[in-house]
Design a protein around this motif. Structure first.
Motif, short mmCIF file in Angstrom:
data_model
loop_
_atom_site.label_atom_id
_atom_site.label_comp_id
_atom_site.label_asym_id
_atom_site.label_seq_id
_atom_site.Cartn_x
_atom_site.Cartn_y
_atom_site.Cartn_z
N MET A 114 -5.43 -8.57 -2.14
CA MET A 114 -4.10 -8.23 -2.57
C MET A 114 -3.36 -7.56 -1.42
O MET A 114 -3.93 -6.77 -0.67
CB MET A 114 -4.18 -7.32 -3.79
CG MET A 114 -2.85 -6.79 -4.25
SD MET A 114 -3.00 -5.82 -5.75
CE MET A 114 -1.58 -6.45 -6.60
N ASP A 115 -2.11 -7.86 -1.29
CA ASP A 115 -1.30 -7.35 -0.17
C ASP A 115 -1.22 -5.83 -0.14
O ASP A 115 -1.22 -5.24 0.93
CB ASP A 115 0.11 -7.93 -0.24
CG ASP A 115 0.15 -9.42 0.07
OD1 ASP A 115 -0.81 -9.92 0.68
OD2 ASP A 115 1.14 -10.08 -0.30
N LYS A 116 -1.16 -5.21 -1.30
CA LYS A 116 -1.04 -3.75 -1.34
C LYS A 116 -2.28 -3.09 -0.73
O LYS A 116 -2.17 -2.11 0.00
CB LYS A 116 -0.81 -3.27 -2.77
CG LYS A 116 -0.41 -1.81 -2.85
CD LYS A 116 -0.13 -1.40 -4.29
CE LYS A 116 1.37 -1.49 -4.53
NZ LYS A 116 1.74 -0.92 -5.85
N ILE A 117 -3.45 -3.62 -1.02
CA ILE A 117 -4.69 -3.07 -0.45
C ILE A 117 -4.65 -3.22 1.07
O ILE A 117 -4.93 -2.27 1.80
CB ILE A 117 -5.93 -3.78 -1.03
CG1 ILE A 117 -6.06 -3.48 -2.52
CG2 ILE A 117 -7.20 -3.34 -0.28
CD1 ILE A 117 -7.13 -4.30 -3.22
N GLN A 118 -4.30 -4.40 1.53
CA GLN A 118 -4.24 -4.66 2.97
C GLN A 118 -3.24 -3.73 3.66
O GLN A 118 -3.54 -3.16 4.71
CB GLN A 118 -3.87 -6.13 3.22
CG GLN A 118 -3.73 -6.50 4.69
CD GLN A 118 -5.02 -6.33 5.47
OE1 GLN A 118 -6.10 -6.57 4.94
NE2 GLN A 118 -4.92 -5.93 6.71
N THR A 119 -2.08 -3.57 3.07
CA THR A 119 -1.05 -2.72 3.67
C THR A 119 -1.51 -1.27 3.74
O THR A 119 -1.42 -0.64 4.80
CB THR A 119 0.26 -2.82 2.86
OG1 THR A 119 0.70 -4.18 2.87
CG2 THR A 119 1.34 -1.93 3.44
N LEU A 120 -2.00 -0.74 2.63
CA LEU A 120 -2.42 0.66 2.60
C LEU A 120 -3.57 0.93 3.54
O LEU A 120 -3.59 1.96 4.23
CB LEU A 120 -2.79 1.08 1.17
CG LEU A 120 -1.64 1.16 0.17
CD1 LEU A 120 -2.17 1.39 -1.24
CD2 LEU A 120 -0.65 2.25 0.56
N THR A 121 -4.54 0.02 3.60
CA THR A 121 -5.72 0.27 4.44
C THR A 121 -5.44 0.02 5.91
O THR A 121 -6.15 0.55 6.76
CB THR A 121 -6.92 -0.57 3.98
OG1 THR A 121 -6.59 -1.96 4.02
CG2 THR A 121 -7.33 -0.18 2.56
N SER A 122 -4.44 -0.76 6.23
CA SER A 122 -4.11 -0.97 7.64
C SER A 122 -3.17 0.10 8.18
O SER A 122 -3.14 0.36 9.38
CB SER A 122 -3.50 -2.36 7.86
OG SER A 122 -2.25 -2.46 7.22
N GLU A 123 -2.42 0.76 7.30
CA GLU A 123 -1.46 1.78 7.72
C GLU A 123 -2.01 3.20 7.64
O GLU A 123 -1.36 4.14 8.10
CB GLU A 123 -0.19 1.68 6.88
CG GLU A 123 0.59 0.41 7.11
CD GLU A 123 1.81 0.28 6.22
OE1 GLU A 123 2.00 1.14 5.32
OE2 GLU A 123 2.56 -0.69 6.40
N ASN A 124 -3.20 3.37 7.05
CA ASN A 124 -3.79 4.70 6.86
C ASN A 124 -5.24 4.67 7.28
O ASN A 124 -5.96 3.73 6.96
CB ASN A 124 -3.66 5.12 5.40
CG ASN A 124 -2.22 5.23 4.96
OD1 ASN A 124 -1.57 6.22 5.22
ND2 ASN A 124 -1.71 4.19 4.30
#
Length: 102
Positions: A1-11
Motif C-alpha cells: 500500500m502506498d501509505k506504508i511505503q510513503t511513511l516508511t521511506s520518509e521516516n
C-alpha cells in the motif's frame, strides 16, 4: 500500500500501532527509552487502518499485525522480533543512526 511505503521511506523508524494495544505501547516505550522517537501511526485512528493492516499481513507481519516496526525502511517485525533483537544485542546497531542520544 502506498501509505506504508510513503511513511516508511520518509521516516527512519515507524511503528504501525493501535492505541489500545499494550504490546504496541511496550514497543513504543522501548524505542523511547533507547533514544529513538519513532513515527507512531495509530491504525485505529486512520480511516484506511483496516487496509493498512491487511497490507502489513501481506508483507509478512503476524496477525494481528500491530505493532509492525520498520527501521530504515525495512520491516523488522512485531513485538517478538523487536524484543528478540534487543535481547540478542542486535537492535541497538539497527537504531544507532536514529538515536537522539548516545
Amino acid at each position: 500500500m502506498d501509505k506504508i511505503q510513503t511513511l516508511t521511506s520518509e521516516n527512519a523508524v515507524v511503528v504501525f500501532s493501535k492505541s489500545t494495544c499494550c504490546l504496541c505501547y511496550a514497543v513504543n516505550m522501548l524505542f523511547q527509552e533507547l533514544g529513538v522517537n519513532p513515527l507512531v501511526h495509530e491504525l485505529d485512528h486512520d480511516p484506511d487502518g483496516w487496509e493498512i493492516e491487511m497490507a502489513l499481513v501481506t508483507l509478512g507481519c503476524n496477525s494481528p499485525p500491530a505493532p509492525a516496526v520498520f527501521i530504515g525502511g525495512n520491516l523488522v517485525g512485531s513485538t517478538n522480533e523487536v524484543m528478540s533483537l534487543h535481547l540478542r544485542g542486535a537492535l541497538i546497531p539497527l537504531i544507532r543512526p536514529y538515536q537522539t542520544f548516545a
